[in-house]
Motif scaffolding. Structure first.
Motif, PDB file in Angstrom:
ATOM      1  N   SER A  13       2.226 -15.815   1.401  1.00  0.00           N
ATOM      2  CA  SER A  13       1.491 -16.434   0.307  1.00  0.00           C
ATOM      3  C   SER A  13       2.467 -17.287  -0.507  1.00  0.00           C
ATOM      4  N   THR A  15       3.063 -16.957  -3.606  1.00  0.00           N
ATOM      5  CA  THR A  15       3.825 -16.032  -4.451  1.00  0.00           C
ATOM      6  C   THR A  15       4.966 -15.392  -3.675  1.00  0.00           C
ATOM      7  N   GLU A  16       4.709 -14.977  -2.443  1.00  0.00           N
ATOM      8  CA  GLU A  16       5.760 -14.373  -1.625  1.00  0.00           C
ATOM      9  C   GLU A  16       6.886 -15.371  -1.370  1.00  0.00           C
ATOM     10  N   ASN A  18       7.726 -17.807  -3.304  1.00  0.00           N
ATOM     11  CA  ASN A  18       8.456 -17.986  -4.562  1.00  0.00           C
ATOM     12  C   ASN A  18       9.435 -16.837  -4.807  1.00  0.00           C
ATOM     13  N   TYR A  19       9.059 -15.628  -4.408  1.00  0.00           N
ATOM     14  CA  TYR A  19       9.960 -14.485  -4.559  1.00  0.00           C
ATOM     15  C   TYR A  19      11.178 -14.644  -3.644  1.00  0.00           C
ATOM     16  N   MET A  55       5.487  -6.522  -5.476  1.00  0.00           N
ATOM     17  CA  MET A  55       5.731  -7.586  -4.493  1.00  0.00           C
ATOM     18  C   MET A  55       6.903  -7.217  -3.580  1.00  0.00           C
TER      19      MET A  55
END
Length: 230
Positions: A13, A15-16, A18-19, A55
């Motif tokens: 995703s 978000t993933e 970005n992490y 996360m």
């Protein structure tokens, strides 16, 4: 022989991704990989530690990070390769926006944050070729090659530069729009030549000559500008 950066077989995703990118920046893009703490990562991403922990569990399940509760976090080889691929896309898009579409260097970051999540590897390869395989983005940050290699360039901060020596600005440490707008207004930019005229012990400000003009810059600004002697 270095292997090519991975195809995007691991579905992530936004978000993933970005992490992973944040972890890479905290633990170091080059050289030996370091470790990060949960609070440090949460601060980088402006989220609550509990949100970051949730996360991290997901990323561990996908074997992209090494992580145990209350312990340090590090990227696995696959996680690191994927993070480098995201950084590569981000900096290629910044270069495209700056060089081909006329965006200023303080505008490109936020747009590239959106474009970096495009999955097409063919598009990334063609973008790289179209741009002539650039090694550095508009802020002077190295663009990883298709095999994950970074170009090396000797540089130091302007705060550590010697008086009387001519320098070339090669990068900035602070990529925030406010900083980039400020240094542009006072005539500083990538590949600009300057000479350090004097360094002041009182407040550690630096007097420089650039484009035939003498200006004084604060210690904070000098610490956020990378240069190399010429």
């Amino acid at each position: 022989m270095r292997r090519k950066l991975p195809k995007f077989a691991v579905m992530l995703s936004v978000t993933e991704e970005n992490y992973l990118k944040a972890l890479l920046r905290i633990t170091g893009e080059r050289g030996r990989a370091g470790e990060a703490g949960t609070n440090q990562l949460a601060g980088k991403l402006n989220v609550r530690p509990a949100t970051a922990t949730d996360m991290l569990k997901k990323l561990k399940e996908k074997q992209l990070i090494n992580y145990e509760k209350y312990g340090k976090i590090s990227l696995t080889d696959t996680g690191r390769e994927l993070a480098v691929a995201i950084i590569r896309k981000h900096r290629l898009w910044e270069t495209f926006l700056f060089e081909k579409l006329g965006f200023s260097w303080d505008e490109v970051h936020d747009i590239a944050e959106q474009l970096e999540h495009i999955k097409s590897e063919k598009l990334v390869e063609r973008l790289d070729k179209f741009l002539g395989f650039p090694q550095f983005d508009p802020h002077g940050d190295a663009i990883p090659s298709a095999d994950g290699a970074y170009a090396n360039e000797v540089r130091q901060t302007l705060a550590d530069a010697d008086a009387g020596v001519p320098y070339l600005i090669v990068a900035v440490r602070d990529n925030s729009p406010s900083f980039l707008q400020y240094v542009s207004q006072i005539g500083l930019g990538i590949r600009r030549r300057l000479t350090v005229v004097q360094k002041f012990d009182f407040d550690h400000s630096v007097a420089i000559e650039i484009g035939g003009e003498k200006i004084s810059i604060s210690e904070k600004v000098a610490q956020n500008i990378y240069c190399k002697p010429i």
